[in-house]
Write a protein that holds these residues in place. Structure first.
Motif, mmCIF file in Angstrom:
data_model
loop_
_atom_site.group_PDB
_atom_site.id
_atom_site.type_symbol
_atom_site.label_atom_id
_atom_site.label_comp_id
_atom_site.label_asym_id
_atom_site.label_seq_id
_atom_site.Cartn_x
_atom_site.Cartn_y
_atom_site.Cartn_z
ATOM 1 N N ILE A 123 0.877 -1.279 0.024
ATOM 2 C CA ILE A 123 -0.030 -0.016 0.084
ATOM 3 C C ILE A 123 0.901 1.151 -0.033
ATOM 4 O O ILE A 123 1.992 1.300 0.788
ATOM 5 C CB ILE A 123 -0.997 0.086 1.228
ATOM 6 C CG1 ILE A 123 -1.904 -1.190 1.046
ATOM 7 C CG2 ILE A 123 -1.720 1.347 1.300
ATOM 8 C CD1 ILE A 123 -2.733 -1.057 0.028
ATOM 9 N N GLU A 124 0.468 2.054 -0.986
ATOM 10 C CA GLU A 124 1.243 3.305 -1.073
ATOM 11 C C GLU A 124 0.169 4.593 -0.976
ATOM 12 O O GLU A 124 -0.779 4.409 -1.535
ATOM 13 C CB GLU A 124 2.086 3.602 -2.396
ATOM 14 C CG GLU A 124 3.303 2.484 -2.237
ATOM 15 C CD GLU A 124 3.787 2.298 -3.581
ATOM 16 O OE1 GLU A 124 4.825 2.891 -4.104
ATOM 17 O OE2 GLU A 124 3.076 1.800 -4.615
ATOM 18 N N LEU A 125 0.720 5.574 -0.286
ATOM 19 C CA LEU A 125 -0.218 7.063 -0.259
ATOM 20 C C LEU A 125 0.631 8.111 -1.039
ATOM 21 O O LEU A 125 1.856 8.081 -0.998
ATOM 22 C CB LEU A 125 -0.509 7.201 1.119
ATOM 23 C CG LEU A 125 -1.067 6.136 1.903
ATOM 24 C CD1 LEU A 125 -1.253 6.555 3.127
ATOM 25 C CD2 LEU A 125 -2.334 5.697 1.572
ATOM 26 N N SER A 126 -0.402 9.053 -1.458
ATOM 27 C CA SER A 126 0.333 10.406 -2.138
ATOM 28 C C SER A 126 -0.810 11.494 -1.801
ATOM 29 O O SER A 126 -1.922 11.251 -1.766
ATOM 30 C CB SER A 126 0.302 9.991 -3.611
ATOM 31 O OG SER A 126 0.751 11.139 -4.269
ATOM 32 N N VAL A 127 -0.193 12.729 -1.909
ATOM 33 C CA VAL A 127 -1.019 13.859 -1.686
ATOM 34 C C VAL A 127 -1.108 14.572 -2.812
ATOM 35 O O VAL A 127 -1.908 15.403 -3.616
ATOM 36 C CB VAL A 127 -0.579 14.678 -0.753
ATOM 37 C CG1 VAL A 127 -0.670 14.098 0.671
ATOM 38 C CG2 VAL A 127 0.917 15.202 -0.706
ATOM 39 N N ASP A 128 -0.247 14.066 -4.093
ATOM 40 C CA ASP A 128 -0.121 14.459 -5.452
ATOM 41 C C ASP A 128 -0.077 13.727 -6.603
ATOM 42 O O ASP A 128 -0.143 14.041 -7.706
ATOM 43 C CB ASP A 128 0.956 15.676 -5.321
ATOM 44 C CG ASP A 128 2.349 14.942 -5.511
ATOM 45 O OD1 ASP A 128 2.318 13.739 -5.161
ATOM 46 O OD2 ASP A 128 3.380 15.633 -5.288
ATOM 47 N N ARG A 129 -0.373 12.526 -6.255
ATOM 48 C CA ARG A 129 -0.317 11.247 -7.294
ATOM 49 C C ARG A 129 1.132 11.374 -8.207
ATOM 50 O O ARG A 129 1.370 10.685 -9.002
ATOM 51 C CB ARG A 129 -1.307 11.529 -8.196
ATOM 52 C CG ARG A 129 -2.419 10.469 -8.264
ATOM 53 C CD ARG A 129 -3.339 10.627 -9.335
ATOM 54 N NE ARG A 129 -3.237 11.122 -10.468
ATOM 55 C CZ ARG A 129 -3.933 11.654 -11.459
ATOM 56 N NH1 ARG A 129 -5.416 11.420 -11.030
ATOM 57 N NH2 ARG A 129 -3.716 12.519 -12.478
ATOM 58 N N THR A 130 2.239 12.176 -7.460
ATOM 59 C CA THR A 130 3.431 11.959 -8.109
ATOM 60 C C THR A 130 4.531 11.483 -6.998
ATOM 61 O O THR A 130 5.242 10.447 -7.550
ATOM 62 C CB THR A 130 3.841 13.519 -8.371
ATOM 63 O OG1 THR A 130 2.952 14.068 -9.301
ATOM 64 C CG2 THR A 130 5.449 13.564 -9.081
ATOM 65 N N THR A 131 4.376 11.635 -5.818
ATOM 66 C CA THR A 131 5.292 11.230 -4.820
ATOM 67 C C THR A 131 4.462 10.208 -4.160
ATOM 68 O O THR A 131 3.581 10.731 -3.608
ATOM 69 C CB THR A 131 6.110 12.433 -4.130
ATOM 70 O OG1 THR A 131 6.634 13.358 -4.768
ATOM 71 C CG2 THR A 131 6.914 11.930 -3.195
ATOM 72 N N TRP A 132 4.968 8.927 -3.991
ATOM 73 C CA TRP A 132 4.276 7.883 -3.135
ATOM 74 C C TRP A 132 5.318 7.401 -1.816
ATOM 75 O O TRP A 132 6.443 7.331 -2.017
ATOM 76 C CB TRP A 132 4.168 6.867 -4.136
ATOM 77 C CG TRP A 132 3.080 6.910 -5.274
ATOM 78 C CD1 TRP A 132 3.462 7.501 -6.549
ATOM 79 C CD2 TRP A 132 1.589 7.067 -5.132
ATOM 80 N NE1 TRP A 132 2.006 7.714 -7.181
ATOM 81 C CE2 TRP A 132 1.210 7.592 -6.462
ATOM 82 C CE3 TRP A 132 0.668 6.547 -4.429
ATOM 83 C CZ2 TRP A 132 -0.094 7.609 -6.671
ATOM 84 C CZ3 TRP A 132 -0.429 6.796 -4.580
ATOM 85 C CH2 TRP A 132 -1.074 7.148 -6.069
ATOM 86 N N GLN A 133 4.468 7.338 -0.792
ATOM 87 C CA GLN A 133 5.186 6.943 0.026
ATOM 88 C C GLN A 133 4.541 5.485 0.525
ATOM 89 O O GLN A 133 3.485 5.255 0.625
ATOM 90 C CB GLN A 133 4.920 7.652 1.401
ATOM 91 C CG GLN A 133 5.436 7.120 2.853
ATOM 92 C CD GLN A 133 5.062 8.213 3.994
ATOM 93 O OE1 GLN A 133 4.051 8.789 3.819
ATOM 94 N NE2 GLN A 133 5.725 7.876 5.031
ATOM 95 N N GLU A 134 5.610 4.394 0.583
ATOM 96 C CA GLU A 134 4.869 3.104 0.897
ATOM 97 C C GLU A 134 4.681 2.981 2.566
ATOM 98 O O GLU A 134 5.308 3.525 3.557
ATOM 99 C CB GLU A 134 5.898 2.119 0.971
ATOM 100 C CG GLU A 134 5.700 0.603 1.177
ATOM 101 C CD GLU A 134 6.512 -0.411 0.716
ATOM 102 O OE1 GLU A 134 6.858 -1.389 1.657
ATOM 103 O OE2 GLU A 134 7.150 -0.397 -0.652
ATOM 104 N N VAL A 135 3.489 2.464 2.647
ATOM 105 C CA VAL A 135 2.910 2.565 4.310
ATOM 106 C C VAL A 135 2.445 1.350 4.717
ATOM 107 O O VAL A 135 2.301 1.103 6.111
ATOM 108 C CB VAL A 135 1.528 3.594 4.661
ATOM 109 C CG1 VAL A 135 2.179 4.764 4.272
ATOM 110 C CG2 VAL A 135 0.550 3.161 3.562
ATOM 111 N N GLY A 136 2.563 0.229 4.028
ATOM 112 C CA GLY A 136 2.435 -1.228 4.396
ATOM 113 C C GLY A 136 2.827 -2.239 3.434
ATOM 114 O O GLY A 136 2.587 -1.945 2.226
#
Length: 87
Positions: A22-35
């Motif tokens: 699972i990854e999250l983003s606030v801008d659909r460009t930079t993604w952070q893996e959270v799970g």
């Protein structure tokens, strides 16, 4: 803010996820893996639900679920539902 996610496998149970990220983003460009979830944590049958909650709320506008492995290592996968828990 995202608190977690949920999915339900299709009734057949064929190709259900046995590994996912699972990854999250606030801008659909930079993604952070959270799970990262492995086979031992995920359901293996049809019509089964999986829920996961993060330790704390995560800032996100978008989430990406990437299936990295499937049951019986078939080349396809399918889910009946995918949902995000937001606050």
């Amino acid at each position: 803010n995202m608190a977690g996610f949920q999915y339900v496998t299709r009734n057949t149970g064929t190709g259900v996820p046995q590994g996912l990220t699972i990854e999250l983003s606030v801008d659909r460009t930079t993604w952070q893996e959270v799970g990262n979830y492995a086979a031992a944590e995920l359901p293996t049958g049809g019509g089964q639900e999986f829920r996961a909650f993060f330790e704390k709320l995560k800032e996100a506008r978008y989430f990406r679920l990437t299936i990295t492995e499937t049951k019986m290592n078939v080349h396809f996968t399918s889910l009946a539902e995918v949902n995000a828990f937001v606050k």
